[in-house]
Motif scaffolding. Structure first.
Motif, PDB file in Angstrom:
ATOM      1  N   CYS A  58       3.887  -3.774  13.681  1.00 34.71           N
ATOM      2  CA  CYS A  58       4.017  -3.135  12.387  1.00 34.71           C
ATOM      3  C   CYS A  58       4.511  -4.151  11.375  1.00 34.71           C
ATOM      4  N   ILE A  59       3.918  -4.117  10.196  1.00 33.74           N
ATOM      5  CA  ILE A  59       4.293  -5.064   9.160  1.00 33.74           C
ATOM      6  C   ILE A  59       4.940  -4.292   8.034  1.00 33.74           C
ATOM      7  N   PRO A  60       6.063  -4.789   7.544  1.00 28.00           N
ATOM      8  CA  PRO A  60       6.685  -4.090   6.402  1.00 28.00           C
ATOM      9  C   PRO A  60       5.765  -4.169   5.187  1.00 28.00           C
ATOM     10  N   CYS A  61       5.737  -3.100   4.448  1.00 27.22           N
ATOM     11  CA  CYS A  61       4.869  -3.091   3.272  1.00 27.22           C
ATOM     12  C   CYS A  61       5.366  -4.109   2.253  1.00 27.22           C
ATOM     13  N   PRO A  62       4.417  -4.814   1.636  1.00 24.96           N
ATOM     14  CA  PRO A  62       4.835  -5.711   0.548  1.00 24.96           C
ATOM     15  C   PRO A  62       5.363  -4.878  -0.608  1.00 24.96           C
ATOM     16  N   THR A  63       6.291  -5.447  -1.329  1.00 24.13           N
ATOM     17  CA  THR A  63       6.978  -4.653  -2.344  1.00 24.13           C
ATOM     18  C   THR A  63       6.257  -4.648  -3.686  1.00 24.13           C
ATOM     19  N   ASP A  64       5.475  -5.669  -3.909  1.00 24.96           N
ATOM     20  CA  ASP A  64       4.888  -5.807  -5.252  1.00 24.96           C
ATOM     21  C   ASP A  64       3.492  -5.172  -5.351  1.00 24.96           C
TER      22      ASP A  64
ATOM     23  N   GLN B 147      -0.436  -0.045  -5.298  1.00 21.80           N
ATOM     24  CA  GLN B 147      -0.916   1.146  -4.603  1.00 21.80           C
ATOM     25  C   GLN B 147       0.151   1.580  -3.588  1.00 21.80           C
ATOM     26  N   ARG B 148       0.045   2.820  -3.145  1.00 22.53           N
ATOM     27  CA  ARG B 148       1.041   3.283  -2.205  1.00 22.53           C
ATOM     28  C   ARG B 148       0.864   2.620  -0.853  1.00 22.53           C
ATOM     29  N   CYS B 149       1.928   2.391  -0.149  1.00 19.83           N
ATOM     30  CA  CYS B 149       1.841   1.797   1.176  1.00 19.83           C
ATOM     31  C   CYS B 149       2.883   2.464   2.051  1.00 19.83           C
ATOM     32  N   PRO B 150       2.590   2.874   3.232  1.00 21.09           N
ATOM     33  CA  PRO B 150       1.263   2.934   3.841  1.00 21.09           C
ATOM     34  C   PRO B 150       0.390   4.017   3.193  1.00 21.09           C
ATOM     35  N   THR B 151      -0.909   3.865   3.398  1.00 11.75           N
ATOM     36  CA  THR B 151      -1.877   4.805   2.847  1.00 11.75           C
ATOM     37  C   THR B 151      -1.864   6.079   3.664  1.00 11.75           C
ATOM     38  N   ILE B 152      -1.662   7.176   3.023  1.00 11.22           N
ATOM     39  CA  ILE B 152      -1.679   8.449   3.752  1.00 11.22           C
ATOM     40  C   ILE B 152      -2.601   9.416   3.028  1.00 11.22           C
ATOM     41  N   GLY B 153      -3.433  10.057   3.778  1.00  9.45           N
ATOM     42  CA  GLY B 153      -4.248  11.120   3.205  1.00  9.45           C
ATOM     43  C   GLY B 153      -5.468  10.654   2.443  1.00  9.45           C
ATOM     44  N   ARG B 154      -5.791   9.361   2.507  1.00 10.23           N
ATOM     45  CA  ARG B 154      -7.038   8.906   1.874  1.00 10.23           C
ATOM     46  C   ARG B 154      -7.455   7.597   2.536  1.00 10.23           C
ATOM     47  N   SER B 155      -8.636   7.170   2.214  1.00 14.69           N
ATOM     48  CA  SER B 155      -9.103   5.921   2.812  1.00 14.69           C
ATOM     49  C   SER B 155      -8.496   4.748   2.056  1.00 14.69           C
TER      50      SER B 155
ATOM     51  N   HIS C 183       6.051   0.761   6.740  1.00 16.96           N
ATOM     52  CA  HIS C 183       5.346  -0.286   7.474  1.00 16.96           C
ATOM     53  C   HIS C 183       3.876   0.095   7.602  1.00 16.96           C
ATOM     54  N   TYR C 184       3.058  -0.904   7.846  1.00 19.03           N
ATOM     55  CA  TYR C 184       1.653  -0.592   8.106  1.00 19.03           C
ATOM     56  C   TYR C 184       1.146  -1.390   9.285  1.00 19.03           C
ATOM     57  N   ASN C 185       0.066  -0.884   9.885  1.00 19.83           N
ATOM     58  CA  ASN C 185      -0.565  -1.561  11.005  1.00 19.83           C
ATOM     59  C   ASN C 185      -1.851  -2.208  10.494  1.00 19.83           C
ATOM     60  N   ASP C 186      -1.862  -3.536  10.471  1.00 18.27           N
ATOM     61  CA  ASP C 186      -2.985  -4.194   9.811  1.00 18.27           C
ATOM     62  C   ASP C 186      -4.286  -4.064  10.598  1.00 18.27           C
TER      63      ASP C 186
ATOM     64  N   ASN D  80      -1.548 -12.409   2.716  1.00 16.15           N
ATOM     65  CA  ASN D  80      -1.042 -12.302   4.083  1.00 16.15           C
ATOM     66  C   ASN D  80      -1.169 -10.896   4.655  1.00 16.15           C
ATOM     67  N   GLU D  81      -2.081 -10.126   4.071  1.00 17.49           N
ATOM     68  CA  GLU D  81      -2.188  -8.741   4.500  1.00 17.49           C
ATOM     69  C   GLU D  81      -2.478  -8.643   6.001  1.00 17.49           C
ATOM     70  N   PHE D  82      -3.293  -9.568   6.503  1.00 18.83           N
ATOM     71  CA  PHE D  82      -3.671  -9.492   7.912  1.00 18.83           C
ATOM     72  C   PHE D  82      -3.098 -10.673   8.673  1.00 18.83           C
ATOM     73  N   HIS D  83      -2.552 -10.363   9.847  1.00 11.94           N
ATOM     74  CA  HIS D  83      -2.047 -11.422  10.699  1.00 11.94           C
ATOM     75  C   HIS D  83      -3.193 -12.217  11.302  1.00 11.94           C
ATOM     76  N   LEU D  84      -2.881 -13.428  11.718  1.00  9.07           N
ATOM     77  CA  LEU D  84      -3.876 -14.252  12.403  1.00  9.07           C
ATOM     78  C   LEU D  84      -4.405 -13.545  13.641  1.00  9.07           C
ATOM     79  N   SER D  85      -3.465 -13.041  14.451  1.00 15.15           N
ATOM     80  CA  SER D  85      -3.883 -12.413  15.715  1.00 15.15           C
ATOM     81  C   SER D  85      -4.749 -11.196  15.427  1.00 15.15           C
ATOM     82  N   THR D  86      -4.415 -10.458  14.384  1.00 12.53           N
ATOM     83  CA  THR D  86      -5.215  -9.290  14.009  1.00 12.53           C
ATOM     84  C   THR D  86      -6.649  -9.677  13.735  1.00 12.53           C
ATOM     85  N   LEU D  87      -6.794 -10.721  12.907  1.00 17.86           N
ATOM     86  CA  LEU D  87      -8.141 -11.150  12.547  1.00 17.86           C
ATOM     87  C   LEU D  87      -8.900 -11.598  13.784  1.00 17.86           C
ATOM     88  N   LEU D  88      -8.196 -12.292  14.669  1.00 19.68           N
ATOM     89  CA  LEU D  88      -8.850 -12.792  15.877  1.00 19.68           C
ATOM     90  C   LEU D  88      -9.310 -11.631  16.753  1.00 19.68           C
TER      91      LEU D  88
END
Ligand SMILES: Nc1ncnc2c1ncn2[C@@H]1O[C@H](COP(=O)(O)OP(=O)(O)OP(=O)(O)O)[C@@H](O)[C@H]1O
Ligand SMILES: Nc1ncnc2c1ncn2[C@@H]1O[C@H](COP(=O)(O)OP(=O)(O)OP(=O)(O)O)[C@@H](O)[C@H]1O
Ligand SMILES: [Mg+2]
Ligand SMILES: [Mg+2]
Lengths: 708, 708
Positions: free
Chosen positions: B345-351, B354-362, B374-377, B400-408
């Protein structure tokens, strides 16, 4: 001396010599060929990019100095001196261009796009792509544009690209001892066609900095035959051009290029204005398109008329040509310097981030005769390079920068000057005049609509330019992409498509595109993609008439020589007769250039015997490869002695044994399709019923022309 | 029942009947034809645009509801229920798609682009463009995409566009009493080809909202024959599509379209990031291109292998097909739901705005199992529609929205899933999987380079997508333009050109483009634009062998019937023999469909006499016009009585008297060129020497296939 227009030949010639050569070709040679072809494409891109940059650099500096000098004189209130200097420099530059064109390479005058188009259709007019034409085109274009004519450097760039490609695709030159073995693979019209298509695309890419637009231009307007492989090759070439230009401009940003400030390479970055449009705007755009189509087709009509008039003048010789150029130059100078006096001085807007009026550099807000703090809007258009004028018209920073009357005067002046300028003996493109006229027209409409429309006036100018381009040139996809790449605003796409569709449709009701008109006016036998309706009613047999000149398989040297001297035909059917076959039968087709090479060697036999193997040993296939235009042997080069006239020569090894044939009852339309799609030069017509001579006629390009 | 693959015929057939018809054609009829052709182009654009919109609307809503339901269950910590719901809904949707495909229109499975490509090359496989295929393609594609497979709706859209065009180009239907006279002009393969090309272009335009890209796609990938006029027509059609889509989306902005929020019509507006790049970036781009080319060709290789495996399974019948689809659906669901658990889980960026985490929409920043704030990238990529995932990968707001391992992980999963998904019995495009894999790969490289590179990671993702597309599909100009129109960033052009050139070059060293591979795997006899080298060594006479079935000018009905029943040939040479001519001579070629129409009328003569004028009076040219595929008469429909068998029928009026012919010594390569460029179905081979039978053989498409 009139040079006949000859055709190119894209047929695969299958004679014994070539077949043998093909069989002996190895993998490595195929690799050499592919490698070299890509290298040549790369070189074409590089050289065209360099020339394009050099062109702009020279124009911006020469024209810039001229304009600076003039405006400096004006700042000191020396108005007559300014005019004299302005007109004088224009005339001198114009004369330079005209002298080059009139004396060294008459083929370099005009746009060059029609000629390239005709060449890629298979028409080889004399010295259209010769090195002398290339040089004159480059320097003539620089002088011509710098002389302030209402003409562009874009058309000439296309021609320049094609010339460069042709030069590289010569397959070496014996004269200059450049007979590298690898290069010889390119001694045929098919490979040259490919390279020249790349050259034309590179030219557009260099002129507009529009690599994708270049590919599409080559595809839509220039090329008559197209393969998917060619798409990739032209794409590669234009990518090279883009890279070259980008690096050089980057270099110039450092301030090493004199007055080449913003880059004459027009790139009108109007990205700032986001196109919001409502229903009124759409109606306005359709209206602009329709009227632009009308005005564009009128432009074509007038250009055609003027060209015919000029043709009479230009025929009187080089001095008449130069005189004409000087007249038009003076006329242009008078307009450019005189008309701005009609405009009122406008106080500079206060919220500008650039200085106003502009002094000591190119740009908006020319001072002209106005007191300080004011500018003359008409002078900002006239006393600028054409590229800057376009940039001013497209700009959307100041909506009211140009008065209505200014736009109207400018439009009328440019429309008329553009028409009278094309056709003088100077390399002259049509894009810029058309864009200038179209942009002022579009901006004018935008201003007239005022606040009813939500679209920006700068965007209206782009729409207007598109409508004019569509109305004169009748391209669609390529213009659309070129304009997008020029203005860097993808959101304009729907509007551009709309306006292009409307204006082309309207204009097509009246006449043909301007390039097609010029091709026809120059008498170049252009083969249309589709057959004319009248061809449906004629058969191939009807068209070919007159006695056919044929040779027999082993022919008397005297007969051949006589035929070569008496006629200008380039293809002769070879008919085998009873000693060598049971009944007369069509052996194939032999071409003039191959005959000349064969006769040049003076290897003849006393008797009528087959001596083909001898020929196969003496010659190599490369000896028969097609030389570049105007370079092959001529009949006068032969050296046949009197006693040899009665001897025989075996034509079998050089006879193309499988020419394409059609039966005499085939309609001309269907034969034309075959002729056109396969890019033939000669098409044999064979009889329907047996028992007659095995060939009844031969069709060439001329036989498919409507006027024939 | 196996349907044979038949060819289309673009030759102009010149028999007496058609010639008479042509002569009687008036101006008004030509006008009707032109008017109707443009109207049909308009309709194709309209319908394809509507279908494209409907498609997206349905997918966004179905998939959106599915994802919302799943995430709501997860918010309540009911993880197993969520998985069950997710996988269950996926399986149900997948089964719907598979049932449609397996039972109603097997031809609708897969991308459809290879089939359209083959059709435009002249190969008419059974029911490829039938109405049933159209319906199944539309709904199967909706269910398939909504089921969360790693596949796209772009390829199916192209097929849909082509089907719509084919439906409109049928020239009416006798069955449904739609025999409007005007429509009959379109009962020939040439006009259908034009319309279907427009349809394919419209499909791309609707799928990517890329009108110019659509034209270029049709030109570069789909069409085998191209004329300038077609360029304009496709341009018109795609412009219509663009207008339709734009208006409908405008309508949806008002919120009338449910979950169709941002528009599933992918349009990744990354305009915000201006591409500044330095030398390091260029090297990186070239590297991405090279590696992308490698990975792309590996992708092609693996797809080919998997397809061959699946072909074995799919042959077992519809239930095996459905089972396979369910298996793959479960696998996909497991990946999509299971893999995100691996991510931290990644803490939501503060700046963020849009709302984070996204709930109820795409959108971005999926919550998944994470605590609030937090969000799961990885879930943001997997538990989204494919379009949204691409939008996330291309976005450049948060580096930095997505981690390296996530992308891999995502890259590896999509690459494998994409390979195993293509080939199941569901309409499935290849664009989206390739773009997804490419974008994650590009973004990964961008992240790895970190601060060495100045280019934005979102732009790296675009570059990566381009490299993959170039490596698998091997298009150049069209991909370039499509990507530009998708991402709306013209400044990327040089980089895109570079990466496409590199990746295509690299990939071409290994294998062919994916569509070509599939065409070949399906055994469709595709004619390449260039002749194969081996063809140079064969002559046309070598290839045609076996006894030729010919008819004489006035032939016994029994013989004709016998020939029609015993063989499947579609063309028969007609040879006139001594009573009607001095020596046997080739009269022409008669086609099976014309023979069937003639025989169906049962107008025979007792004696061997010429009765052509009778035929001319009985029939109208339209009776012989070519019906749509699978619609013409069959031998079984004939009704010839026993006593009629011995009677005669005059074939002259329906014999094409001027078929294209080649001499037997012509090399196969040259004959292939003729065959291919003119779009022939039959090519007659005539003897070199006279005194033999007037025709020695007939070449068809199959004779030019290498495996033959
Ligand atoms: N060998 C020939 N014998 C008789 N007439 C010929 C022969 N070749 C061409 N013709 C006719 O002469 C006319 C002019 O053709 P021309 O001699 O200019 O052809 P070419 O020079 O071979 O081809 P092109 O001019 O297209 O390069 C044509 O109408 C053609 O029918
Ligand atoms: N009239 C004929 N007599 C003898 N052989 C023929 C005849 N027509 C075609 N062939 C041969 O039969 C083979 C198969 O051709 P086929 O009958 O499938 O052609 P077709 O159906 O007319 O055309 P296509 O299959 O391309 O639609 C070819 O190799 C061709 O050489
Ligand atoms: Mg000639
Ligand atoms: Mg068949």
């Amino acid at each position: 001396k009139v040079y006949p227009i000859e055709s190119l030949d894209y047929e695969i010639i299958e004679n014994e010599l070539f077949k043998q050569d093909w069989r002996s070709r190895k993998k490595i040679q195929i690799f050499q060929y592919i490698f070299l072809k890509w290298t040549l494409s790369l070189l074409i891109g590089l050289l065209t990019g360099l020339v394009g940059f050099f062109n702009n650099l020279a124009v911006e500096n020469i024209a810039g100095l001229k304009l600076l000098y003039t405006s400096n004189l004006m700042l000191n209130d020396r108005y007559f001196a300014a005019f004299a200097a302005f007109a004088g420099m224009n005339v001198i530059l114009a004369t330079c261009a005209a002298v080059l064109c009139a004396f060294f390479a008459p083929a370099a005058a005009g746009s060059g796009i029609p000629e390239v188009k005709a060449y890629l259709n298979g028409v080889d007019a004399h010295s259209i792509l010769a090195p002398s034409t290339l040089l004159v085109k480059i320097f003539g274009s620089i002088f011509g544009v710098a002389a302030g004519f209402v003409l562009g450097k874009e058309g000439p760039m296309v021609h320049t690209g094609a010339c460069i490609a042709n030069l590289l695709g010569q397959g070496g030159s014996r004269k200059y001892r450049m007979t590298w073995k690898w290069l010889r693979y390119f001694k045929n019209d098919r490979d040259r066609r490919d390279l020249i298509t790349c050259g034309a695309a590179a030219g557009v890419a260099a002129a507009f900095r529009a690599p994708v637009g270049g590919v599409l231009f080559a595809l839509e307007e220039a090329a008559s035959w197209w393969r998917s492989a060619l798409l990739w090759r032209t794409f590669f070439t234009t990518a090279v051009v883009a890279v070259v230009l980008r690096s050089l401009i980057q270099f110039c940003r450092g301030g090493h290029c004199g007055l080449f400030g913003q880059g004459g390479l027009i790139m009108f970055d109007v990205n700032s204005a986001v196109p919001y449009y409502n229903a009124v705007d759409l109606v306005a755009v359709i209206f602009i398109g329709a009227l632009g189509g009308l005005l564009g087709s009128l432009y074509n009509f007038l250009v055609d008329k003027v060209l015919r008039t000029y043709a009479v003048i230009n025929e009187r010789g080089p001095y008449a040509k130069i005189l004409l150029v000087i007249c038009i130059s003076l006329l242009t100078s008078c307009c450019a310097y005189g008309l701005p006096w009609l405009a009122q001085c406008i106080p500079c807007p206060t919220d500008l981030d650039q200085r106003c009026p502009t002094i000591g550099r190119s740009g908006n807000y020319k001072n002209f005769q106005c007191p300080s703090g004011h500018y003359n809007d008409l002078a900002s258009l006239f006393l600028n390079t054409n590229d800057d004028a376009i940039r001013n018209l497209f700009s959307s920073t100041n909506k009211n920068e140009f008065h209505l009357s200014t736009l109207l005067i400018f439009f009328a002046a440019i429309y008329s000057l553009g028409i009278v300028t094309y056709g003088i003996a100077v390399p002259s493109g049509l894009f810029i005049p058309v864009i200038l006229a179209g942009a002022s027209y579009g901006r004018l409409v935008g201003r007239l609509l005022g606040s009813i429309a939500t679209l920006d006036v700068g965007l209206f100018a782009i729409i207007g330019a598109a409508s004019f381009l569509g109305g004169t040139m009748r391209m669609t996809v390529s213009l659309c992409v070129i304009l997008l790449e020029l203005t860097n605003d993808l959101l304009m796409l729907p509007l551009l498509m709309l306006v292009l569709l409307v204006s082309k449709t309207v204009a097509d009701c009246f006449n043909k595109g301007v390039y097609d008109q010029i091709v026809r006016m120059k008498g170049l036998p252009y083969l249309e993609a589709h057959a004319e309706p009248y061809m449906r009613h004629l058969s191939a047999g009807d068209v070919c008439s007159g006695p056919l000149i044929t040779f027999s398989g082993v022919e008397k040297v005297g007969n051949i020589l006589h035929a070569l001297q008496m006629t200008r035909h380039n293809g002769f059917p070879v008919v085998d007769e009873p000693p060598f076959s049971d009944a007369p039968e069509l052996c194939g087709l032999v071409s003039r250039s191959h005959l000349l090479v064969l006769l040049k060697a003076n290897k003849f036999t006393k008797n009528r015997t087959i001596s083909g193997s001898e020929v196969l040993r003496t010659f190599h296939a490369y000896d028969f490869a097609k030389a570049g235009s105007g370079k092959g042997l001529k009949v006068e080069d032969l050296d046949v002695k009197e006693e040899e006239m009665e001897m025989f020569v075996d034509l079998h090894p050089i006879t193309n044994t499988s020419p394409y044939t059609v039966v005499e009852t085939m309609s001309l339309a269907k034969a034309a399709l075959l002729f056109r799609e396969l890019g033939l030069r000669h098409l044999c017509v064979v009889p329907k019923t047996s028992g007659r001579s095995p060939i009844v006629g031969i069709l060439t390009r001329h036989d498919f022309m409507p006027e024939h």
